[in-house]
Write an enzyme that holds these catalytic residues in place. Structure first.
Site, PDB file in Angstrom:
ATOM      1  N   ASN A 123       0.824  -1.222   0.000  1.00 31.47           N
ATOM      2  CA  ASN A 123       0.000   0.000   0.000  1.00 31.47           C
ATOM      3  C   ASN A 123       0.854   1.266   0.000  1.00 31.47           C
ATOM      4  OD1 ASN A 123       0.843  -0.425   2.642  1.00 31.47           O
ATOM      5  ND2 ASN A 123      -1.006   0.394   3.553  1.00 31.47           N
ATOM      6  N   ASP A 181      -3.268  -5.463   1.953  1.00 33.14           N
ATOM      7  CA  ASP A 181      -3.253  -4.998   3.341  1.00 33.14           C
ATOM      8  C   ASP A 181      -3.479  -3.503   3.479  1.00 33.14           C
ATOM      9  OD1 ASP A 181      -2.912  -5.399   6.189  1.00 33.14           O
ATOM     10  OD2 ASP A 181      -1.103  -4.205   5.937  1.00 33.14           O
ATOM     11  N   ASN A 307      -5.360  -0.596  13.489  1.00 31.90           N
ATOM     12  CA  ASN A 307      -6.397  -1.429  12.889  1.00 31.90           C
ATOM     13  C   ASN A 307      -5.782  -2.781  12.519  1.00 31.90           C
ATOM     14  OD1 ASN A 307      -8.759  -2.295  11.809  1.00 31.90           O
ATOM     15  ND2 ASN A 307      -8.530  -1.177   9.889  1.00 31.90           N
ATOM     16  N   ASP A 334       3.670  -5.446  11.864  1.00 33.90           N
ATOM     17  CA  ASP A 334       2.786  -4.490  11.185  1.00 33.90           C
ATOM     18  C   ASP A 334       3.296  -3.058  11.396  1.00 33.90           C
ATOM     19  OD1 ASP A 334       0.790  -3.440   9.644  1.00 33.90           O
ATOM     20  OD2 ASP A 334      -0.846  -3.901  11.018  1.00 33.90           O
ATOM     21  N   HIS A 338       3.882   6.700  10.962  1.00 33.46           N
ATOM     22  CA  HIS A 338       3.131   7.924  10.665  1.00 33.46           C
ATOM     23  C   HIS A 338       3.852   9.092  11.312  1.00 33.46           C
ATOM     24  CE1 HIS A 338      -0.276   5.906   8.898  1.00 33.46           C
ATOM     25  NE2 HIS A 338      -0.373   5.103   9.940  1.00 33.46           N
TER      26      HIS A 338
HETATM   27 ZN   LIG Z   1      -3.700  -4.714   7.890  1.00 35.04          ZN
HETATM   28 ZN   LIG Z   2      -0.313  -3.706   7.770  1.00 27.73          ZN
END
Ligand SMILES: [Zn+2]
Ligand SMILES: [Zn+2]
Lengths: 453, 310
Positions: A123, A181, A307, A334, A338
């Site tokens: 992403n 994802d 999330n 994960d 940010h």
């Molecule tokens: Zn995810």
């Molecule tokens: Zn992720």
């Protein structure tokens, strides 16, 4: 460059190895593994590495080293050496959001955390849904990366959930899995086709399991805390409903399904049952879901906003159980960087995600290994052989002839998490200020020391 | 005695003594409000900023008048909710405000936690005038004040809060405040509007209006946001009104002298029938008047009133 790492406790769960050994490294490979004969002085755990040697001893060992032509000796007395850790779920943000993280800064953060390989999610901007983006990531990683980078390609073009990405081309370009994802593939038919298609390359399909309708505009776990604080909740079934659907699809297609960041007790139960039936499913859990609960958002700190959200204590216990009985295969961070400005907002408006590369190992050692929830080899397996098995990265082991991708850490070193010192460009960790026990001492990738305390 | 805190963020943080202090102070403020000449010099030289990210004429006007009667300089800043997502961040707004050295900032914001966010970053006292579905402490305090004024005490009283509990900061604040003062709280509404873990807050939960209002001393009706219908939380206004609208007929299930409250503004004929809203046991207008007295008390106490031995 020839390196001798001596006196460490070498653990490789895949090889069933747990012993005091000396490792000789040459040309990036482990060339010899010797039984360590340092005697009692080099017992693992507690021996003082700074203890002065007698002149005679030092001279003898220097002679031995020069006889071997060793360029560098690393004294690992009292330390643990394991195959390089693999984080199969990170966000490196490059291309597109280099202000949050780059391949260079993210992989340096990985090295500091003891990871020798990371899988980066697609992403980015542009999305990694074509060969050119995958190639850009791999080229940049080769040039600027501190550790190995394995890209994960998109399942659908632009992560839009409408049409399949060119999965075959992504595979040929070097992607080790596919995932949208950040968002789920909501269309069941499309998910079925993606899984079927991926079987041609035996690629795992990684799902971010979340029913977007059930999640709605939720920002935290739907539970007591959301009820008290008036924050909109994301129910556990939002995850479990999609897990259930995908398990059925995996069963019917025979495809390999990997469920990202499992957070809910219901999901663990469903995966456990599916594994017992022989469904080809694997899954991962993050260090933060294993150690924190919904209570972490009580003061509206957006550094605890992610999330899936941090869930209840009962969910956390179910995750630990799943980890112990093998239902949960992997621990992955994960890592989601940010900027401070983005996180320093009203809770509703702050983006989801926390960073994790530089705290993961210490959090796991402190909260899972030290209290005996997982043995040290079990914990290492969740970070090395298990992700390697799922992604078919067979190289990660300690054997003569294997690549010298190694992590050296101190089980006992205490430190306090101070994100301002991180190599990551971002600071959004819920563990800031936490005292942790266990720290990376050195990280070697291909026989090169890429980071050292 | 004064308030032991810089800010007023929510009811959960107040002790029963502090609530009593606020209500007692409000009583003397109410006396001021009923004078011919209402202005007293109490907050002369103090600056109060009303920072409203949501339109709320009622609460904003109430704080504004309260500040003016106490001789504070009151500045109103209104920002539409849509600019929250785009424009200047709350952090920057807070820093800008800080440069004006306000003594008190009254904030209304659609995001839960916005008042907490500002309180940790500003030297001024922050009064939460409603943050999303989280808290609305001045409303809960004026409700407590109104009940105490009418009945003479709070302890042992039984109240039913009816309507959209899940999205209501009024309900959350009142549950905590009322429980703190020894009241028994019931909630009632469609199952879709009751948060899943609401009973863990120590309230009795009903989905039947008649049963909920039986035996209580006070019925507090909440305003229904009609757009919840689109969100699938109830099928139609007609059905909502049939099941949860407070009518004279329904009131027969309650005590004959039960008090009726509503934070306003009322959707007449939906959550409450006009004859009930205007009936002899309705406290709705008292609530509005008492809102002023309570907000005067809050401004006075947050500005340091009562701290000295006076
Ligand atoms: Zn995810
Ligand atoms: Zn992720």
């Amino acid at each position: 460059m020839r390196i001798l790492i001596r006196g460490g406790r070498v653990i490789d769960p895949a090889a069933g190895l747990d012993d005091l050994l000396d490792l000789f490294i040459e040309d990036g490979k482990i060339v010899r593994i010797d039984k360590n004969t340092g005697g009692g002085r080099r017992e693992a755990g507690g021996a003082d590495t700074k203890e002065p040697r007698t002149g005679k001893e030092a001279k003898a060992s220097r002679n031995a080293e020069s006889a071997l032509g060793v360029d560098r000796v690393m004294d690992a007395t009292g330390l643990v050496i394991c195959p390089g850790l693999i984080d199969m779920h990170v966000h490196l943000r490059q291309p597109g959001r280099e202000d949050k993280e780059t391949i260079a800064s993210g992989t340096m953060a990985a090295a500091r955390g003891g990871f020798t390989a990371v899988c980066c999610m697609p992403n980015t901007d542009p999305v990694n849904d074509t060969r050119s983006v995958a190639k850009f990531i791999l080229d940049t990683a080769k040039r600027e990366g501190a550790v190995q980078v394995y890209p994960v390609g998109a399942i659908t073009k632009g992560l839009k959930g409408e049409e399949l990405a060119e999965i075959g081309e992504l595979f040929e370009a070097g992607c080790v899995a596919i995932s949208d994802d950040g968002r789920p593939v909501m269309n069941a038919e499309l998910m079925r086709r993606a899984m079927e298609y991926a079987t041609m390359f035996d690629l795992p399909t990684i799902q971010h399991s979340e029913d977007l309708h059930l999640s709605g505009k939720g920002v935290v776990h739907e539970g007591l805390v959301s009820t008290e604080l008036g924050l909109r909740g994301i129910p556990s079934v939002s995850e479990a409903v999609l897990v259930a659907r995908d398990l059925l699809l995996a069963e019917s297609t025979g495809a390999r399904l990997h469920i990202a960041h499992v957070s809910a007790a219901e999901s663990v139960r469903l995966i456990r049952e599916a594994k017992a039936r022989g469904v080809r499913v694997s899954c991962e859990v993050t260090p933060h879901h294993l150690t924190l609960t919904e209570d972490a958002v009580r003061d509206f700190d957006a550094n605890a906003k992610m999330n899936p959200p941090l869930r209840s204590e009962a969910d956390r216990q179910a995750l630990i159980e799943g980890l112990q009985d093998g239902t949960i295969d992997v621990i992955a961070t994960d890592h989601a960087p940010h900027t401070v400005q983005e996180k320093e907002r009203e809770f509703d408006l702050a983006p989801n995600g926390v960073i994790g590369l530089e705290t993961a190992l210490a959090v796991i050692l402190t909260t899972l290994v030290a209290p005996g929830i997982l043995s040290l080899p079990q914990a290492i397996a969740k970070l090395t052989s298990e992700p390697a098995r799922i992604l078919k990265l067979s190289k990660e082991r300690i054997a003569e002839g294997a690549d010298a991708d190694l992590t050296i850490f101190d089980l006992h070193r205490e430190w306090i998490v101070d994100p301002t010192t991180f190599a990551s460009k971002s600071r959004n960790t819920p563990f800031a200020g936490r005292r942790l026990t266990g720290a990376t001492v050195a990280t070697l990738v291909g026989g090169k020391v890429v980071w050292e305390a | 005695m004064g308030l032991a805190r810089k800010d007023l963020l929510g009811m959960q943080e107040l002790t029963s003594d502090e609530i009593r202090l606020i209500l007692d102070t409000a009583e003397s403020m109410k006396e001021v409000a009923r004078r011919d000449i209402k202005k007293v010099p109490t907050l002369r030289g103090k600056t109060v900023i009303n920072l409203f990210y949501e339109p709320s004429t009622r609460t904003r006007t109430s704080f504004e008048i309260a500040g003016k009667w106490l001789s504070a300089d009151v500045i109103n800043i209104s920002t539409s909710a849509s600019s929250v997502t785009k424009g200047e961040s709350l952090k920057d707004t807070g820093l800008t405000l800080q440069a004006m050295y306000p003594d008190i900032v009254v904030i209304r914001h659609p995001a839960p936690g916005a008042a907490v966010f500002l309180a940790t970053r500003l030297a001024a006292s922050i009064i939460n005038a409603g943050d999303g579905a989280h808290q609305h402490p001045s409303q809960a305090l004026l409700d407590l004040f109104t009940i105490r004024e009418k009945i003479g005490r709070l302890e042992g009283m039984k109240v039913a809060i009816v309507g959209d509990i899940a999205h209501s900061r009024v309900a959350r604040s009142n549950i905590q405040g009322m429980q703190r003062m020894g009241m028994e709280v019931r909630v009632a509404g469609p199952r879709t509007m009751l948060p899943r873990f609401i009973e863990r807050l120590g309230v009795e939960v009903f989905t039947n209006l008649e049963r909920a209002v039986a035996e209580v001393d006070v019925i507090m009706m909440l305003r229904l946001q009609t757009e919840r219908q689109q969100a699938g939380l109830f099928p139609s206004l007609r059905e909502y009104s049939r099941l949860f609208g407070l009518t004279a007929e329904r009131l027969k299930a309650a005590k004959p002298d039960v008090l009726i409250m509503h934070p306003g503004p009322i959707n007449r004929g939906i959550e409450i029938a006009p004859d009930v809203a205007d009936g002899p046991y309705s406290l709705i207008l008292n609530q509005v008047e008492n809102g002023l007295a309570v907000r005067m008390a809050l401004l006075y106490l947050c500005a340091g009133g009562g701290q000295t031995s006076a």
